[in-house]
Design a protein around this motif. Structure first.
Motif, PDB file in Angstrom:
ATOM      1  N   LEU A 105       0.814  -1.181   0.036  1.00  0.00           N
ATOM      2  CA  LEU A 105       0.047  -0.112  -0.246  1.00  0.00           C
ATOM      3  C   LEU A 105       0.856   1.270   0.179  1.00  0.00           C
ATOM      4  CD1 LEU A 105      -2.702   1.136   0.085  1.00  0.00           C
ATOM      5  CD2 LEU A 105      -2.565   1.190   2.644  1.00  0.00           C
ATOM      6  N   ASP A 106       0.626   2.073  -0.915  1.00  0.00           N
ATOM      7  CA  ASP A 106       1.443   3.227  -0.863  1.00  0.00           C
ATOM      8  C   ASP A 106       0.576   4.517  -0.131  1.00  0.00           C
ATOM      9  OD1 ASP A 106       2.474   5.757  -1.573  1.00  0.00           O
ATOM     10  OD2 ASP A 106       2.622   5.514  -3.807  1.00  0.00           O
ATOM     11  N   LYS A 107       0.703   4.640   1.041  1.00  0.00           N
ATOM     12  CA  LYS A 107      -0.034   5.558   1.723  1.00  0.00           C
ATOM     13  C   LYS A 107      -0.129   6.816   1.289  1.00  0.00           C
ATOM     14  CE  LYS A 107       0.797   3.001   6.048  1.00  0.00           C
ATOM     15  NZ  LYS A 107       1.705   2.976   7.277  1.00  0.00           N
ATOM     16  N   GLY A 108       0.769   7.307   0.774  1.00  0.00           N
ATOM     17  CA  GLY A 108       0.581   8.747   0.034  1.00  0.00           C
ATOM     18  C   GLY A 108      -0.418   8.637  -0.981  1.00  0.00           C
ATOM     19  N   ALA A 109      -0.388   7.836  -1.907  1.00  0.00           N
ATOM     20  CA  ALA A 109      -1.170   7.663  -2.935  1.00  0.00           C
ATOM     21  C   ALA A 109      -2.519   7.369  -2.557  1.00  0.00           C
ATOM     22  CB  ALA A 109      -0.854   6.763  -4.166  1.00  0.00           C
ATOM     23  N   ALA A 110      -2.803   6.415  -1.567  1.00  0.00           N
ATOM     24  CA  ALA A 110      -4.191   6.283  -1.022  1.00  0.00           C
ATOM     25  C   ALA A 110      -4.698   7.623  -0.399  1.00  0.00           C
ATOM     26  CB  ALA A 110      -4.206   5.259   0.118  1.00  0.00           C
ATOM     27  N   SER A 111      -3.917   8.202   0.480  1.00  0.00           N
ATOM     28  CA  SER A 111      -4.602   9.627   1.031  1.00  0.00           C
ATOM     29  C   SER A 111      -4.843  10.317  -0.026  1.00  0.00           C
ATOM     30  CB  SER A 111      -3.709  10.051   2.037  1.00  0.00           C
ATOM     31  OG  SER A 111      -2.689  10.454   1.417  1.00  0.00           O
ATOM     32  N   ARG A 112      -4.184  10.615  -1.236  1.00  0.00           N
ATOM     33  CA  ARG A 112      -4.467  11.634  -2.149  1.00  0.00           C
ATOM     34  C   ARG A 112      -5.707  10.974  -2.864  1.00  0.00           C
ATOM     35  NH1 ARG A 112       1.184  11.124  -2.894  1.00  0.00           N
ATOM     36  NH2 ARG A 112       0.783   9.793  -4.534  1.00  0.00           N
ATOM     37  N   PHE A 113      -5.904   9.762  -3.126  1.00  0.00           N
ATOM     38  CA  PHE A 113      -7.090   9.484  -3.756  1.00  0.00           C
ATOM     39  C   PHE A 113      -8.361   9.453  -2.835  1.00  0.00           C
ATOM     40  CE2 PHE A 113     -10.003   5.894  -4.601  1.00  0.00           C
ATOM     41  CZ  PHE A 113     -10.189   5.789  -5.755  1.00  0.00           C
ATOM     42  N   VAL A 114      -8.338   9.292  -1.774  1.00  0.00           N
ATOM     43  CA  VAL A 114      -9.275   9.603  -0.959  1.00  0.00           C
ATOM     44  C   VAL A 114      -9.819  11.020  -0.752  1.00  0.00           C
ATOM     45  CG1 VAL A 114     -10.238   9.579   1.760  1.00  0.00           C
ATOM     46  CG2 VAL A 114      -8.956   7.394   0.550  1.00  0.00           C
ATOM     47  N   ARG A 115      -8.675  11.853  -0.539  1.00  0.00           N
ATOM     48  CA  ARG A 115      -8.864  13.375  -0.407  1.00  0.00           C
ATOM     49  C   ARG A 115      -9.582  13.890  -1.705  1.00  0.00           C
ATOM     50  NH1 ARG A 115      -4.026  14.985   0.573  1.00  0.00           N
ATOM     51  NH2 ARG A 115      -3.551  15.285  -1.901  1.00  0.00           N
ATOM     52  N   ASN A 116      -9.147  13.519  -2.969  1.00  0.00           N
ATOM     53  CA  ASN A 116      -9.579  13.977  -4.156  1.00  0.00           C
ATOM     54  C   ASN A 116     -11.220  13.582  -4.228  1.00  0.00           C
ATOM     55  OD1 ASN A 116      -7.557  15.358  -4.674  1.00  0.00           O
ATOM     56  ND2 ASN A 116      -6.379  13.901  -5.608  1.00  0.00           N
ATOM     57  N   ALA A 117     -11.361  12.329  -3.901  1.00  0.00           N
ATOM     58  CA  ALA A 117     -12.718  11.493  -4.140  1.00  0.00           C
ATOM     59  C   ALA A 117     -13.853  12.289  -3.108  1.00  0.00           C
ATOM     60  CB  ALA A 117     -12.642  10.115  -3.752  1.00  0.00           C
ATOM     61  N   LEU A 118     -13.247  12.775  -1.984  1.00  0.00           N
ATOM     62  CA  LEU A 118     -14.151  13.318  -1.122  1.00  0.00           C
ATOM     63  C   LEU A 118     -14.725  15.030  -1.590  1.00  0.00           C
ATOM     64  CD1 LEU A 118     -12.534  12.574   2.289  1.00  0.00           C
ATOM     65  CD2 LEU A 118     -14.804  11.389   1.422  1.00  0.00           C
ATOM     66  N   TRP A 119     -16.075  15.150  -1.102  1.00  0.00           N
ATOM     67  CA  TRP A 119     -16.659  16.467  -1.677  1.00  0.00           C
ATOM     68  C   TRP A 119     -15.789  17.304  -0.629  1.00  0.00           C
ATOM     69  CZ3 TRP A 119     -19.792  19.765   0.608  1.00  0.00           C
ATOM     70  CH2 TRP A 119     -20.280  20.893  -0.113  1.00  0.00           C
ATOM     71  N   GLU A 120     -15.571  18.635  -1.175  1.00  0.00           N
ATOM     72  CA  GLU A 120     -15.295  19.760  -0.257  1.00  0.00           C
ATOM     73  C   GLU A 120     -16.186  20.678  -0.595  1.00  0.00           C
ATOM     74  OE1 GLU A 120     -11.139  20.774  -0.058  1.00  0.00           O
ATOM     75  OE2 GLU A 120     -10.505  18.549  -0.276  1.00  0.00           O
ATOM     76  N   PRO A 121     -16.772  21.527   0.479  1.00  0.00           N
ATOM     77  CA  PRO A 121     -17.759  22.746   0.164  1.00  0.00           C
ATOM     78  C   PRO A 121     -16.974  23.987  -0.399  1.00  0.00           C
ATOM     79  CG  PRO A 121     -17.354  22.492   2.581  1.00  0.00           C
ATOM     80  CD  PRO A 121     -16.510  21.209   1.943  1.00  0.00           C
ATOM     81  N   ASP A 122     -17.500  24.436  -1.290  1.00  0.00           N
ATOM     82  CA  ASP A 122     -16.928  25.633  -1.899  1.00  0.00           C
ATOM     83  C   ASP A 122     -17.499  26.759  -1.227  1.00  0.00           C
ATOM     84  OD1 ASP A 122     -15.880  27.583  -3.616  1.00  0.00           O
ATOM     85  OD2 ASP A 122     -16.909  26.912  -5.334  1.00  0.00           O
ATOM     86  N   PRO A 123     -16.536  27.690  -0.394  1.00  0.00           N
ATOM     87  CA  PRO A 123     -16.981  28.768   0.495  1.00  0.00           C
ATOM     88  C   PRO A 123     -17.600  29.777  -0.432  1.00  0.00           C
ATOM     89  CG  PRO A 123     -14.844  28.207   0.438  1.00  0.00           C
ATOM     90  CD  PRO A 123     -15.318  27.258  -0.131  1.00  0.00           C
TER      91      PRO A 123
END
Length: 142
Positions: free
Chosen positions: A109-127
């Motif tokens: 498991l490439d932890k860095g790649a996994a965290s980037r994948f999850v972060r980009n897959a999650l929705w972030e509110p646009d203030p």
């Protein structure tokens, strides 16, 4: 075989089996000559520990298999001889080495790649647009 055996000396229906057997013996002889051309210590120095274990196991299995065939040619049932248990024991260790090799090959498991994948897959509110997760969800559904 140096001496050609006349077809009259043995049943013709086993000729193909004998020819195949002779080719197999020649192949084994060539492999053994290749293995014996390099000293064992020299060969082991070039191999990783896992590869050394594989070589040792294959060598032991081959030797015991050849003994199995020898017993059969002497009219002894190898299934009732301790060589059968030895072959099973070696096979067990071969399976263990294979498991170790498979685990070593398994992707890590490439932890860095996994965290980037999850972060980009999650929705972030646009203030800037004043969107909250609930409003954004309603807009997507309509």
């Amino acid at each position: 075989m140096e001496e050609d055996i006349n077809a009259e000396e043995y049943p013709t229906e086993i000729h193909d089996y004998l020819t195949t057997f002779e080719k197999s013996l020649t192949s084994v002889d060539e492999m053994l000559k290749t293995m014996m051309s390099v000293s064992r210590s020299e060969l082991l120095q070039k191999l990783e520990p896992l590869e050394q274990a594989k070589l040792d196991l294959v060598s032991a299995y081959t030797l015991n298999s050849m003994f199995w065939v020898y017993l059969a040619t002497q009219g002894i049932n190898p299934k009732e001889h301790p060589v059968k248990q030895e072959l099973e024991r070696i096979r067990t260790y071969m399976n263990k080495v294979k498991e170790i090799a498979d685990k070593k090959k398994a992707s890590k498991l490439d932890k860095g790649a996994a965290s980037r994948f999850v972060r980009n897959a999650l929705w972030e509110p646009d203030p800037e647009n004043g969107q909250t997760p609930a409003k954004a969800k309603k807009r997507k559904m309509n």
